[in-house]
Design a protein around this motif. Structure first.
Motif, PDB file in Angstrom:
ATOM      1  N   HIS A 346      42.968  44.862  39.168  1.00 14.48           N
ATOM      2  CA  HIS A 346      43.641  43.968  37.905  1.00 14.48           C
ATOM      3  C   HIS A 346      43.008  42.881  38.169  1.00 14.48           C
ATOM      4  CE1 HIS A 346      45.837  47.214  35.969  1.00 14.48           C
ATOM      5  NE2 HIS A 346      47.056  46.956  36.471  1.00 14.48           N
ATOM      6  N   HIS A 364      48.983  38.611  35.238  1.00 11.87           N
ATOM      7  CA  HIS A 364      48.722  39.878  36.320  1.00 11.87           C
ATOM      8  C   HIS A 364      50.019  39.416  37.425  1.00 11.87           C
ATOM      9  CE1 HIS A 364      46.621  41.456  39.892  1.00 11.87           C
ATOM     10  NE2 HIS A 364      47.313  42.230  39.306  1.00 11.87           N
ATOM     11  N   LEU A 369      49.022  44.334  34.163  1.00 17.99           N
ATOM     12  CA  LEU A 369      48.317  43.268  33.482  1.00 17.99           C
ATOM     13  C   LEU A 369      48.411  43.090  32.143  1.00 17.99           C
ATOM     14  CD1 LEU A 369      45.229  41.816  34.535  1.00 17.99           C
ATOM     15  CD2 LEU A 369      44.651  43.736  32.776  1.00 17.99           C
ATOM     16  N   TYR A 424      40.164  49.142  30.913  1.00 19.05           N
ATOM     17  CA  TYR A 424      39.568  47.894  30.872  1.00 19.05           C
ATOM     18  C   TYR A 424      38.618  47.696  29.669  1.00 19.05           C
ATOM     19  CZ  TYR A 424      41.414  47.108  35.517  1.00 19.05           C
ATOM     20  OH  TYR A 424      42.480  47.033  36.744  1.00 19.05           O
TER      21      TYR A 424
END
Ligand code: PLP
Length: 444
Positions: A346, A364, A369, A424
């Motif tokens: 993260h 975070h 996150l 992500y």
């Protein structure tokens, strides 16, 4: 007047659901049909049609070690065949005692007693009642006001709603909620201001308790603040005899990195609330712990000083067994390493994305996150942005649940690096979507 005929009956699970069910936080008239999930496996949810969805939010923040975890399943199955339930007034059982003993070993050392209930909201109700009656039992019923953060969320029952921020969720119930004193969340840069807000009320003789989500406010949009300022707020409360309630329903059991967010504080809470990850996401269960001093205020020859609260399923043995199994996994070296690995991943992703266009802020903390996208000047798309982000995730076979323009990851700890990479990549695609929606047309 004839009622609208129902859709023709089919065997589709989603349509059968639509005919009889009422879902939480769902506008049933406009919501799309629910996705039928028939199996879970690690970080994946498997739909009726075989589609696999990556569970990026741990099924509403509850799952810690993956779905249908064999160790938890075995322990629960064994318990089912031994003792499924027993009344918890006048009786006890091994898993309830063992779970309380193990918890007190790992909680802040001032925590001395464990009170079981059914979910996060009930854990908060019990905490509020403990504070109210602690003062009542000591002949100080005038201490009746709670301090809370303006954007906090502590659950959906009436006491829990009363100490939560007022907004769309609580609007219809406003007249029924008791009054509290709100202070702002001491986000970085606003610490001194919020300490002054606390100082303006904390010395009042009617202030009883301060309830907070330590270090991380979930529903508010995954808002983080420092352990130093929280410790200082708590210290000032304690100086005036105000009790501190740490609602660790979401932050507990490793979410912020260490086992409990409160471990990072230099001041210890008087009362703590747990649920969500408590059973690893297997069974509904809540619990409230407190100091010896609070517990002792209820000890008396006078029956009226009893804590009059209990639920039919208090300390359910199956839930306790699931919690013991999950806690063993959480305390293992493997899980500690998993959390450290996710935290590091993260942090790296944060570095990559936080200064890019379309991003307002990245927050975070441990395995959480959150990316706050920047809807820009063009707000006409803003109200639909949440739905567009949600759909983009689903199109990628990923389950994320944006809070407005904030998209957060709260994956099960077993989530692999390859699975994180998929999460992500969805966050990157979301940035591109936000940029395309908010692009100002060029003036020709
Ligand atoms: C989810 C949550 C609650 C409420 O828990 P439920 O089990 O949904 O009733 C309370 N406090 C916090 C901090 C939460 O995140």
């Amino acid at each position: 007047m004839k009622s609208t005929p129902l859709a023709p009956p089919t065997n589709s699970l989603a349509q059968r659901d639509h005919a009889v069910l009422w879902h939480p936080y769902t506008q049933m008239q406009t919501a799309p049909l629910p996705i039928p999930i028939v199996r879970g496996e690690g970080s994946w949810l498997i739909a009726e049609d075989g589609t696999r969805y990556l569970d990026g939010i741990a099924s509403w923040w509850v799952n810690l070690h993956g779905h249908a975890h064999p160790h938890i399943a075995a322990r629960v199955s064994e318990q089912l065949h031994t003792l499924e339930h027993v009344i918890f007034a006048g009786f006890t059982h091994p898993t309830a005692v063992e779970l309380a003993e193990q918890l007190l070993e790992i909680l802040p050392h001032n925590q001395a007693r464990v009170f079981y209930s059914d979910n996060g909201s009930t854990a908060v109700e019990v905490a509020l009642k403990m504070v109210m009656q602690y003062f009542h039992n000591q002949g100080q019923p005038a201490r009746r006001t709670f301090l809370c953060f303006r954007d906090s969320y502590h659950g959906d029952t009436f006491g829990a709603m009363s100490v939560s921020g007022r907004g769309a969720f609580t609007a219809p119930f406003g007249p029924y909620l008791f009054d509290v004193e709100f202070i702002d969340v001491p986000v970085p840069g606003r610490e001194a201001e919020v300490l002054a807000q606390l100082d303006a009320v904390v010395a009042r003789p009617d202030v009883a308790g301060f309830i907070f989500e330590p270090l991380l406010l979930g529903t508010a949009g995954m808002v983080t603040y420092s352990p130093e300022v929280l410790s200082e707020l708590m210290r000032r409360c304690h100086r005036h005899g105000v009790l501190c309630i740490a609602d660790e329903v979401m932050t507990g059991f490793g979410r912020t990195g260490p086992l409990f967010a409160s471990e990072q504080l230099t001041e210890q809470p008087d009362i703590m609330c747990f649920s969500k990850g408590l059973t690893g996401g297997t069974m509904a269960m809540g619990l409230t712990t407190c100091t010896a001093a609070i517990y002792e205020a209820f000890l008396s020859e006078d029956r009226l000083k009893t804590l009059f609260h209990g639920h039919s399923y208090t300390a359910n043995p199956i839930a306790c067994a699931a919690a013991l199994a999950s806690m063993a996994l959480t305390r293992s070296t493997e899980c500690t390493e998993q959390r450290a690995r996710i935290t590091a991943a993260h942090a790296a992703f944060r570095q990559e994305i936080e200064n890019q266009p379309g991003i307002r802020q990245v927050r975070h903390l441990g395995t959480m996150l959150a990316v706050e996208y920047d809807p820009g000047e063009n707000t006409s798309y803003f109200s639909n942005l949440r739905d567009a982000l949600y759909q983009l995730a689903l199109d990628n076979r990923v389950v994320l649940r944006p809070l407005g323009n904030v998209v957060y990851l709260l994956p099960p700890y077993c989530t692999t690096n390859a699975e994180l990479a998929l999460l992500y990549s969805v966050l990157r695609q979301m940035r591109e979507l936000v940029l395309s929606l908010t692009a100002t047309p060029s003036h020709v």
